[in-house]
Write a protein that holds these residues in place. Sequence first.
Motif, PDB file in Angstrom:
ATOM      1  N   LEU A 129       0.830  -1.212   0.000  1.00 10.31           N
ATOM      2  CA  LEU A 129       0.000   0.000   0.000  1.00 10.31           C
ATOM      3  C   LEU A 129       0.863   1.259   0.000  1.00 10.31           C
ATOM      4  CD1 LEU A 129      -3.071  -0.793   2.240  1.00 10.31           C
ATOM      5  CD2 LEU A 129      -3.087   0.060  -0.092  1.00 10.31           C
ATOM      6  N   ILE A 130       1.835   1.295   0.902  1.00 11.33           N
ATOM      7  CA  ILE A 130       2.706   2.461   0.984  1.00 11.33           C
ATOM      8  C   ILE A 130       3.521   2.587  -0.296  1.00 11.33           C
ATOM      9  CG2 ILE A 130       4.717   3.398   2.185  1.00 11.33           C
ATOM     10  CD1 ILE A 130       3.476   2.188   4.750  1.00 11.33           C
ATOM     11  N   ALA A 131       4.028   1.451  -0.766  1.00 11.88           N
ATOM     12  CA  ALA A 131       4.815   1.478  -2.001  1.00 11.88           C
ATOM     13  C   ALA A 131       3.967   1.996  -3.155  1.00 11.88           C
ATOM     14  CB  ALA A 131       5.359   0.087  -2.315  1.00 11.88           C
ATOM     15  N   TRP A 132       2.677   1.627  -3.164  1.00 12.25           N
ATOM     16  CA  TRP A 132       1.825   2.140  -4.236  1.00 12.25           C
ATOM     17  C   TRP A 132       1.699   3.652  -4.134  1.00 12.25           C
ATOM     18  CZ3 TRP A 132      -2.117   5.171  -5.655  1.00 12.25           C
ATOM     19  CH2 TRP A 132      -2.554   5.039  -6.978  1.00 12.25           C
ATOM     20  N   PHE A 133       1.435   4.122  -2.906  1.00 11.04           N
ATOM     21  CA  PHE A 133       1.188   5.549  -2.721  1.00 11.04           C
ATOM     22  C   PHE A 133       2.409   6.379  -3.088  1.00 11.04           C
ATOM     23  CE2 PHE A 133      -2.501   4.514   0.052  1.00 11.04           C
ATOM     24  CZ  PHE A 133      -3.400   5.410  -0.488  1.00 11.04           C
ATOM     25  N   VAL A 134       3.581   6.034  -2.549  1.00 12.34           N
ATOM     26  CA  VAL A 134       4.714   6.949  -2.691  1.00 12.34           C
ATOM     27  C   VAL A 134       5.609   6.622  -3.877  1.00 12.34           C
ATOM     28  CG1 VAL A 134       4.726   7.430  -0.216  1.00 12.34           C
ATOM     29  CG2 VAL A 134       6.276   5.705  -1.133  1.00 12.34           C
ATOM     30  N   GLY A 135       5.359   5.485  -4.564  1.00 14.98           N
ATOM     31  CA  GLY A 135       6.323   5.027  -5.565  1.00 14.98           C
ATOM     32  C   GLY A 135       6.240   5.682  -6.935  1.00 14.98           C
ATOM     33  N   GLY A 136       5.134   6.351  -7.247  1.00 13.00           N
ATOM     34  CA  GLY A 136       5.018   6.917  -8.589  1.00 13.00           C
ATOM     35  C   GLY A 136       5.103   5.845  -9.655  1.00 13.00           C
ATOM     36  N   VAL A 137       5.922   6.080 -10.692  1.00 13.31           N
ATOM     37  CA  VAL A 137       6.011   5.088 -11.766  1.00 13.31           C
ATOM     38  C   VAL A 137       6.798   3.857 -11.332  1.00 13.31           C
ATOM     39  CG1 VAL A 137       5.758   6.610 -13.742  1.00 13.31           C
ATOM     40  CG2 VAL A 137       8.010   6.301 -12.713  1.00 13.31           C
ATOM     41  N   HIS A 138       7.465   3.934 -10.194  1.00 17.65           N
ATOM     42  CA  HIS A 138       8.281   2.795  -9.778  1.00 17.65           C
ATOM     43  C   HIS A 138       7.427   1.787  -9.016  1.00 17.65           C
ATOM     44  CE1 HIS A 138      11.975   4.685 -11.064  1.00 17.65           C
ATOM     45  NE2 HIS A 138      11.501   5.800 -10.550  1.00 17.65           N
ATOM     46  N   GLU A 139       7.319   0.620  -9.568  1.00 18.47           N
ATOM     47  CA  GLU A 139       6.499  -0.394  -8.928  1.00 18.47           C
ATOM     48  C   GLU A 139       7.377  -1.442  -8.283  1.00 18.47           C
ATOM     49  OE1 GLU A 139       4.220  -2.030 -12.076  1.00 18.47           O
ATOM     50  OE2 GLU A 139       2.522  -0.723 -11.694  1.00 18.47           O
ATOM     51  N   THR A 140       7.004  -1.844  -7.073  1.00 20.52           N
ATOM     52  CA  THR A 140       7.631  -3.027  -6.506  1.00 20.52           C
ATOM     53  C   THR A 140       6.759  -4.226  -6.875  1.00 20.52           C
ATOM     54  OG1 THR A 140       6.439  -2.771  -4.439  1.00 20.52           O
ATOM     55  CG2 THR A 140       8.596  -1.734  -4.579  1.00 20.52           C
ATOM     56  N   LEU A 141       7.264  -5.411  -6.601  1.00 19.85           N
ATOM     57  CA  LEU A 141       6.527  -6.603  -7.024  1.00 19.85           C
ATOM     58  C   LEU A 141       5.117  -6.691  -6.413  1.00 19.85           C
ATOM     59  CD1 LEU A 141       7.055  -8.730  -9.036  1.00 19.85           C
ATOM     60  CD2 LEU A 141       8.084 -10.172  -7.300  1.00 19.85           C
ATOM     61  N   PRO A 142       4.975  -6.453  -5.097  1.00 24.65           N
ATOM     62  CA  PRO A 142       3.612  -6.506  -4.547  1.00 24.65           C
ATOM     63  C   PRO A 142       2.687  -5.458  -5.159  1.00 24.65           C
ATOM     64  CG  PRO A 142       5.236  -6.506  -2.785  1.00 24.65           C
ATOM     65  CD  PRO A 142       5.991  -6.245  -4.045  1.00 24.65           C
ATOM     66  N   VAL A 143       3.229  -4.312  -5.545  1.00 27.97           N
ATOM     67  CA  VAL A 143       2.390  -3.294  -6.192  1.00 27.97           C
ATOM     68  C   VAL A 143       1.931  -3.808  -7.556  1.00 27.97           C
ATOM     69  CG1 VAL A 143       2.377  -0.987  -7.189  1.00 27.97           C
ATOM     70  CG2 VAL A 143       3.487  -1.382  -5.004  1.00 27.97           C
ATOM     71  N   ARG A 144       2.868  -4.464  -8.262  1.00 28.64           N
ATOM     72  CA  ARG A 144       2.517  -5.065  -9.544  1.00 28.64           C
ATOM     73  C   ARG A 144       1.369  -6.069  -9.351  1.00 28.64           C
ATOM     74  NH1 ARG A 144       1.903  -5.483 -14.364  1.00 28.64           N
ATOM     75  NH2 ARG A 144       1.142  -3.437 -13.834  1.00 28.64           N
ATOM     76  N   ILE A 145       1.469  -6.855  -8.286  1.00 32.91           N
ATOM     77  CA  ILE A 145       0.425  -7.847  -8.022  1.00 32.91           C
ATOM     78  C   ILE A 145      -0.900  -7.145  -7.732  1.00 32.91           C
ATOM     79  CG2 ILE A 145      -0.344  -9.660  -6.461  1.00 32.91           C
ATOM     80  CD1 ILE A 145       2.579 -10.407  -6.088  1.00 32.91           C
ATOM     81  N   LEU A 146      -0.838  -6.090  -6.916  1.00 30.88           N
ATOM     82  CA  LEU A 146      -2.063  -5.352  -6.602  1.00 30.88           C
ATOM     83  C   LEU A 146      -2.708  -4.844  -7.892  1.00 30.88           C
ATOM     84  CD1 LEU A 146      -3.825  -4.125  -4.292  1.00 30.88           C
ATOM     85  CD2 LEU A 146      -2.488  -2.057  -4.544  1.00 30.88           C
ATOM     86  N   ASN A 147      -1.895  -4.314  -8.802  1.00 27.54           N
ATOM     87  CA  ASN A 147      -2.437  -3.828 -10.061  1.00 27.54           C
ATOM     88  C   ASN A 147      -2.994  -4.968 -10.904  1.00 27.54           C
ATOM     89  OD1 ASN A 147      -2.018  -1.121  -9.635  1.00 27.54           O
ATOM     90  ND2 ASN A 147       0.046  -1.140 -10.465  1.00 27.54           N
TER      91      ASN A 147
END
Lengths: 309, 376, 270
Positions: C209-227
């Motif tokens: 969640l935090i990575a999604w909010f603050v990451g901008g175009v940079h995705e971590t793996l869990p953010v990729r999964i969330l998307n």
Amino acid sequence: MTAASVTTRASAPQRWSWLGRPRMAGSPAVLPAVLGLPVLLWQAVFFAAPLVFLVVMTFWQVKAFRLEPAFVLDNWSRILFSATFQRALVHTFAVAGTTTVLAVALAFPAAYTIAFRLSPRMRDLAVAFLVVPVFSSYMLRIYAWQIVLSPEGMVNALLGGIGIEPLPLLGGAFSLQVGLLTLTLPIAVLILVFAMAGIDRTLIEAAENLGCRRARVIAHVIAPSVRPAIMLSATTSFLLAFGDYISPLFMTGSKPPTLSILIVDTVKSGSQWPRASVIGVAMLVMLALVLGIGQWLSSGRTARRGAAR
Amino acid sequence: MRTPFLTGDISRRSFLKASVAAGALAATSRWSPAQADDPKVLNYLSWPGNADPYLVEQFEKENGVKIRIKEYVGGDQMLAVINQSPPGSFDVVLADAEYMHLLHAADFIEELDPADYPLKDYWPEFQQFPLHWFDGKLYGVMTDFGYLGLSYNTKEFTPKEVASYAALWSDKAKGKVGFFDWYLPSIGSISLANGNRPPFDIDEAHFEAVKQKLFTLKPQASGFYTIADIFSSLTNGRAQLVPGIGEWITLGLRMNGVPVDTVIPEEGGLQWTESLSIVKGTPKRDLARKFIQYTTSPEGQVKMATKVDNKKSIPSIPGWKLLNQTMPKEAEILRMTLTGPNVMDEYKAKKIQFRQLPKQQEISDWNDAWSEFKSL
Amino acid sequence: MNRPLATRLSRLAQYGFLGALFLFIATPMLVIVVFSFDANRFPTIPWGGFSLEWHRAILDDPMIRDAFVNSVLVGLGTAVASTVLGFAAAYIDFRYRFRLKLPFVLLVAVPPAVPATILGMAMLAFLSRLGLFGRLETIMACHVAIATSFSMAIIRLRLNDLSRDLEPAAWNLGASPAAALVHVVLPFCKPALIASFFLSAAVSFDEFLIAWFVGGVHETLPVRILNLLQGQVNPKINAVGTVVLVVSVALVLIAQRFTGVRAGRRTPTS
């Protein structure tokens, strides 16, 4: 969470104070400052300041879908007096409360078996098994539950195999609790296992030698000595369930919405971050209250028990 | 068991050194801020899947650039991201028409020159699509569109049963109505069911009536789903009727063997459109323009129409022609054949209303009504 | 050993209950792994046969590869920084007494208790105003703010076992407090430091969640999964999930190997 409470609990009275020690008098504060300031700064900038800003933002306005600094109370009154918020609040409390009761009720016997019935080797294995899920992708595990519980999912396929009509497992209070227990149960069990493993065995043996039945030993020896741990696992479960966003979203289709869901929904009113922040701040206040009460309950009872002896 | 790192003669300074070890990592190339200034990178803010190699590989090769996508789910996430990022973070944004309205109101997107884009090749209905023009100026170019009606499980319901939105209130649908968790298409469908045309331009009394009508649907509701959950709940039977979604979901499912279809009920359906806009403050205006030109070219349009799992209609007539030449079977499935019935029929029969922001109420009034419905 | 029947039945019930509970915890993880090898496009029963198609697909997906690299970088940075900060915090809590110690310890300990939705929103709003939005470093910094709590807890537990006389002995022998810290305390804490390194990496590797909010175009793996999860049902999810799961499980198991935290002490002398 666990980490937090373990630490504060572990901080026994310190006998060593740098203030009074002559050997360190030359530059008494240098080492602690070098050690402490980076931590302090980091947590201040990346944790405390954002939360303070969140409170500030609750008084801001949205104009032309952009945030603008202001000081209005409208966001607060609009959220706190809305029926939607109040219903979500009641619902979230009910859900988190149910999870708490279930988690502790299920965790206690499990922890008891792990702590007293397993060999040390098996016990370590069990602990390892419980620690892994705490740190591995909760979101994915919820997604997996969808596959298991959906109308054409695994459970219903199995039931169908033995001629039972499909059950509506997904999308209700049951699946929500499955999701939240997935989140809370491992932690609740772990806390209790550690507490029970710390009980002095001679005490139990003494009670047994005095002819106490097992049930009485549990009620009179084990339960009282792990009461703080029970409170801890209860408050931890409550906290996790109260703030969770994933289970309500994926397990019930946010029907009805919890406060976390409502935060996200509120933003949709045209970038309404200030109003969403109001809900966030309100949730934090309530969590702090619950934690405070939990702390008070466990310490208050321990004190009374101590006095009674 | 002593390692040099832990037992060496470490001074206070090297303690600090250790604490910036993370900073050392930062020296490697990837640890740079968003590659906003790199002329070889086009930063693209879009719904998921729109930077799939199938769609953009050709553009990347032709121009020697890389497309970096920030995927968002829902226009509000998109607005949040664009609101919080420094200007120049994004070059192109793909948005639904109503969010393009917000982007324009918040001054995030640039005016476009209509002469740059093949609007003349579009179906006449879309050459000057009203939601993409403000005061006679163009701000977004339509890339694809679709209709929203009533999607249903074909095993449980017959086409006749779902000919009207009234099916939502039927006994058979109790607990089986799934909702796409977005107030606009969902309340819009109910507004259509109440006979409002256009459904988003209604006065207070009519809005109140729509709200009350919506609230009566509560016992019918199965849940309020994100897009992914709409896919899975239609597949696994949690939802058997869903208002306010369309073939862009059900067609892909049907091709995978799920018994679902979408009808435009007699009360009418809604149209969604996606369009590309150039983000204000981009240093790469030319590249952004080229990307929009590529996406609206016949080849780009055909790719848009045929990407996996997400079936969309395209506005470009040369796009239709190319599709019919190269993939006649797809063209038929997508109902984009130039002879015989096609997706323009409903449009021409005036069954379709634009999905747009509420005209006479605030967005928050509609959204709050939706939240209230969910919490009942 | 002839136990009464009632006792044996009660034992059986206890083990049965524990087994059921463990099954409950294990089920979702098993399902992810099993279905990642399923040939079906949508995870449904019956299983569509064994296939490595989706594992291959994620190797071919540049966004997933990028996200994986980002996750590794963020995880490493988080692991280093939060272990260092966590050690500092734990040592201060162990060694010193000062008036504002409770607030200090709470400042480090509390972050994981704040719901990530709220924290992510707050971090985004505040940090973007400092111009820190959309960088990998920002994701890392925010993860550190959370993971340090766990690091401190692990290292503090280890310090509990450090004899309180050891350091004063070193001081008496003329060692400066810093030297004693380095030569006495750090080596003693080594297992906990290693554990904290891997555990904070795991915390970071899992956070979305935090990575999604603050990451901008940079995705971590869990953010990729969330998307992937929110966008549309994508058969790659289970395959990526298996990767994430294997990595997190490995990190946690390594961490555990070094914690020395056992359920109960076996040496009666302690």
